[in-house]
Design a protein around this motif. Structure first.
Motif, PDB file in Angstrom:
ATOM      1  N   UNK A 184     106.395  -6.699  33.110  1.00  0.00           N
ATOM      2  CA  UNK A 184     106.716  -5.668  34.241  1.00  0.00           C
ATOM      3  C   UNK A 184     106.174  -4.262  33.556  1.00  0.00           C
ATOM      4  N   UNK A 185     105.999  -4.237  32.280  1.00  0.00           N
ATOM      5  CA  UNK A 185     105.291  -2.953  31.840  1.00  0.00           C
ATOM      6  C   UNK A 185     105.113  -3.147  30.216  1.00  0.00           C
ATOM      7  N   UNK A 186     103.717  -2.810  29.660  1.00  0.00           N
ATOM      8  CA  UNK A 186     103.539  -2.975  28.312  1.00  0.00           C
ATOM      9  C   UNK A 186     102.724  -1.782  27.909  1.00  0.00           C
ATOM     10  N   UNK A 187     102.728  -1.618  26.676  1.00  0.00           N
ATOM     11  CA  UNK A 187     101.783  -0.309  26.041  1.00  0.00           C
ATOM     12  C   UNK A 187     102.450  -0.107  24.706  1.00  0.00           C
ATOM     13  N   UNK A 188     102.204   1.152  24.089  1.00  0.00           N
ATOM     14  CA  UNK A 188     102.642   1.296  22.700  1.00  0.00           C
ATOM     15  C   UNK A 188     104.310   1.776  22.759  1.00  0.00           C
ATOM     16  N   UNK A 189     104.738   1.302  21.682  1.00  0.00           N
ATOM     17  CA  UNK A 189     106.254   1.511  21.642  1.00  0.00           C
ATOM     18  C   UNK A 189     106.580   2.920  22.274  1.00  0.00           C
ATOM     19  N   UNK A 190     106.264   3.861  21.646  1.00  0.00           N
ATOM     20  CA  UNK A 190     106.670   5.115  22.060  1.00  0.00           C
ATOM     21  C   UNK A 190     106.616   5.200  23.528  1.00  0.00           C
ATOM     22  N   UNK A 191     105.471   4.877  24.138  1.00  0.00           N
ATOM     23  CA  UNK A 191     105.398   5.086  25.642  1.00  0.00           C
ATOM     24  C   UNK A 191     106.344   4.106  26.385  1.00  0.00           C
ATOM     25  N   UNK A 192     106.454   3.053  26.149  1.00  0.00           N
ATOM     26  CA  UNK A 192     107.297   2.099  26.703  1.00  0.00           C
ATOM     27  C   UNK A 192     108.816   2.459  26.513  1.00  0.00           C
TER      28      UNK A 192
END
Length: 274
Positions: free
Chosen positions: A248-256
């Motif tokens: 559904x969504x992925x990226x750096x931990x802070x963003x997600x």
């Protein structure tokens, strides 16, 4: 550098070398079905050498199946999965995939460590015997060498005093740490963790996560399925939320985790983050 650190730094160096400039894991439009149920529906992601990639999401979302597809414990129905630039489980001729022979798949799989929810230790073997079993029986390494490295690995996971203890005499957290040491004994280029703390009592979770955190510090490439949000925030280089067989969504931990864009991610995090 201590001998304990040496064991893991060697593994991390081997992992980076194995990738030869390639991503350690690359999934391209991976599909997997069980009967009429599509469990994975076009999954794409990339994990670079020395990164920790965490898969989050509700039960039944496809996370564990995806993990098992990475080392070809489950066969994919469409798409491509690469580890260190090598197509897993198949050879490609033209646009067609042909499944590898079992011995070739076993060769690929031997360089990928996997830790499951359940420890699956040999109950009739001591901790050190469990750890040295595969290097001796599968890799045909000298017994003395395998025993020395098994001892160092068990010391590294905090079990130096439990070498000759049988699994039934160990706590769940201790058994899981033996399982991690056993996987590392094969000198893997990649470690897969399938909810490694979910079967543990809450007070034992930390001791396993501490070992995994140190592995990340030492540069081991890891793909981790977990519900431990603190671990994801602190250790992950990338996270992905899976639900319904898709990312559904992925990226750096802070963003997600702190600034999710997708409504499904927001709903999931509202239930698991306190």
């Amino acid at each position: 550098m201590s001998s304990r650190e040496h064991v893991f730094s060697d593994a991390a160096a081997a992992a980076a070398e194995a990738a030869h400039g390639q991503p350690m894991v690359k999934a391209e439009q991976v599909w997997k079905s069980f009967g009429k149920l599509d469990v994975l529906r076009g999954v794409d992601f990339v994990v670079q050498p020395r990164e920790t990639f965490v898969l989050l999401g509700p039960s039944g979302g496809g996370k564990s199946t995806l993990l098992r597809c990475i080392n070809h414990l489950e066969k994919i129905d469409a798409g491509r999965l690469y580890v260190a630039g090598e197509l897993m489980g198949y050879r490609e001729k033209g646009n067609a995939l042909h499944e590898m022979k079992a011995r070739d798949v076993a060769r690929q799989r031997s360089s990928i460590g996997m830790v499951f929810q359940r420890f699956n230790l040999f109950p009739h073997k001591t901790a050190i015997e469990n750890v040295m079993e595969a290097p001796v029986m599968v890799q045909h390494r000298p017994k003395k060498e395998a025993e020395a490295e098994a001892e160092e690995l068990l010391k590294r996971v905090g079990l130096g005093e439990k070498l000759d203890v049988y699994p039934a005499q160990l706590s769940g957290g201790q058994q899981q740490r033996v399982a991690i040491a056993r996987a590392l004994a094969m000198k893997p280029k990649l470690m897969l963790f399938d909810e490694p703390t979910s079967a543990l009592d809450p007070e034992l979770v930390g001791e396993v996560l501490d070992v995994m955190k140190q592995l990340a510090v030492d540069g081991m490439t890891m793909v981790v399925v977990t519900h431990e949000m603190g671990f994801a925030k602190e250790v992950a280089d990338g996270v992905a939320l899976m639900d319904g067989g898709v990312i559904v969504e992925q990226g750096p931990p802070r963003e997600v985790l702190e600034h999710p864009k997708e409504e499904r991610t927001k709903v999931f995090l509202s239930k698991v983050l306190v």
